[in-house]
Motif scaffolding. Structure first.
Motif, short mmCIF file in Angstrom:
data_model
loop_
_atom_site.label_atom_id
_atom_site.label_comp_id
_atom_site.label_asym_id
_atom_site.label_seq_id
_atom_site.Cartn_x
_atom_site.Cartn_y
_atom_site.Cartn_z
N ILE A 51 -14.10 -89.02 25.27
CA ILE A 51 -13.56 -88.17 26.32
C ILE A 51 -14.72 -87.74 27.21
O ILE A 51 -15.81 -87.44 26.72
CB ILE A 51 -12.81 -86.96 25.72
CG1 ILE A 51 -12.11 -86.16 26.80
CG2 ILE A 51 -13.73 -86.09 24.87
CD1 ILE A 51 -11.10 -85.14 26.25
N THR A 52 -14.48 -87.74 28.50
CA THR A 52 -15.56 -87.40 29.43
C THR A 52 -15.90 -85.92 29.36
O THR A 52 -15.17 -85.12 28.78
CB THR A 52 -15.15 -87.76 30.86
OG1 THR A 52 -13.90 -87.10 31.17
CG2 THR A 52 -14.97 -89.26 31.02
N SER A 54 -15.73 -83.73 31.64
CA SER A 54 -14.69 -82.92 32.27
C SER A 54 -13.41 -82.86 31.46
O SER A 54 -12.59 -81.96 31.63
CB SER A 54 -14.37 -83.50 33.65
OG SER A 54 -13.73 -84.76 33.52
N ARG A 56 -11.15 -85.10 31.74
CA ARG A 56 -10.07 -85.72 32.54
C ARG A 56 -9.84 -87.18 32.21
O ARG A 56 -8.80 -87.73 32.57
CB ARG A 56 -10.40 -85.57 34.02
CG ARG A 56 -10.22 -84.15 34.55
CD ARG A 56 -10.24 -84.12 36.06
NE ARG A 56 -11.55 -84.37 36.61
CZ ARG A 56 -12.42 -83.39 36.92
NH1 ARG A 56 -12.09 -82.14 36.72
NH2 ARG A 56 -13.61 -83.68 37.43
N SER A 57 -10.78 -87.79 31.53
CA SER A 57 -10.63 -89.21 31.23
C SER A 57 -10.90 -89.47 29.76
O SER A 57 -11.85 -88.93 29.18
CB SER A 57 -11.59 -90.03 32.09
OG SER A 57 -11.45 -91.41 31.83
N THR A 58 -10.05 -90.29 29.16
CA THR A 58 -10.20 -90.65 27.75
C THR A 58 -10.11 -92.16 27.60
O THR A 58 -9.56 -92.86 28.46
CB THR A 58 -9.11 -90.00 26.89
OG1 THR A 58 -7.82 -90.43 27.37
CG2 THR A 58 -9.17 -88.49 26.96
N SER A 59 -10.63 -92.66 26.51
CA SER A 59 -10.50 -94.08 26.21
C SER A 59 -10.39 -94.25 24.71
O SER A 59 -10.88 -93.40 23.94
CB SER A 59 -11.70 -94.87 26.75
OG SER A 59 -12.91 -94.38 26.22
N LYS A 65 -5.22 -96.91 20.06
CA LYS A 65 -4.42 -96.67 21.25
C LYS A 65 -2.94 -96.53 20.90
O LYS A 65 -2.39 -97.33 20.13
CB LYS A 65 -4.61 -97.83 22.23
CG LYS A 65 -4.25 -97.54 23.66
CD LYS A 65 -4.65 -98.70 24.55
CE LYS A 65 -6.14 -98.91 24.56
NZ LYS A 65 -6.57 -100.01 25.44
N SER A 71 -9.08 -84.88 22.53
CA SER A 71 -9.03 -83.76 23.47
C SER A 71 -10.23 -82.86 23.21
O SER A 71 -10.88 -82.95 22.17
CB SER A 71 -7.73 -82.97 23.31
OG SER A 71 -7.62 -82.46 22.00
N SER A 101 -22.51 -90.70 28.32
CA SER A 101 -21.39 -91.36 28.98
C SER A 101 -20.27 -91.66 28.01
O SER A 101 -20.52 -92.13 26.90
CB SER A 101 -21.86 -92.66 29.64
OG SER A 101 -20.76 -93.38 30.16
N PHE A 103 -18.34 -93.99 28.51
CA PHE A 103 -18.09 -95.42 28.61
C PHE A 103 -18.94 -96.22 27.62
O PHE A 103 -18.78 -97.42 27.48
CB PHE A 103 -18.37 -95.90 30.04
CG PHE A 103 -17.44 -95.29 31.04
CD1 PHE A 103 -17.86 -94.24 31.83
CD2 PHE A 103 -16.14 -95.73 31.16
CE1 PHE A 103 -16.99 -93.65 32.74
CE2 PHE A 103 -15.26 -95.15 32.06
CZ PHE A 103 -15.70 -94.11 32.85
#
Length: 123
Positions: A51-52, A54, A56-59, A65, A71, A101, A103
């Motif tokens: 999770i970033t 912020s 706002r972005s997760t992977s 998945k 969270s 990161s 990523f």
């Protein structure tokens, strides 16, 4: 700086759920993306979710998945991993990590690690 403490692992039957938590020191949490990796016996440590900073972005890994949700609660300096529909192949030690990161996918790219929490799923 750098302390990560996981909790929430345990023994669960297949199909059950667990929520892992990772409490981080303030500076570590507020400066980094957060993630979860896992390591099963005899296997390499593998990416699960990130999770970033912020939030706002997760992977997620393909295996997680649709069954997992990562969270973060910035007020509590805590990141969570909700895992549903658990399978025996999810059995592993789950590690919380922090890094620059969300990523990144290789363990070597992350800067901080917790001690891990054991998740065991029985059939």
């Amino acid at each position: 700086q750098g302390e990560l403490v996981e909790s929430g692992g345990g023994l669960v039957q297949a199909g059950g759920s667990l929520r892992l938590s990772c409490a981080a020191s303030g500076r570590t949490f507020s400066s980094n993306a957060m993630g979860w990796f896992r390591q099963a016996p005899g296997k390499d440590r593998e990416f699960v979710a990130t999770i970033t900073l912020s939030g706002r972005s997760t992977s997620y890994s393909d295996s997680c998945k649709g069954r997992c949700t990562i969270s973060r609660d910035n007020a509590k300096n805590t990141v969570y991993l909700q895992m549903n529909s658990l399978k025996p192949e999810d059995t592993a030690i789950y590690y919380c990590t922090a890094g620059r990161s969300a990523f990144f996918r290789r363990p070597s790219e992350y800067d901080y690690w917790g001690q891990g929490t054991q998740v065991t799923v029985t059939s």
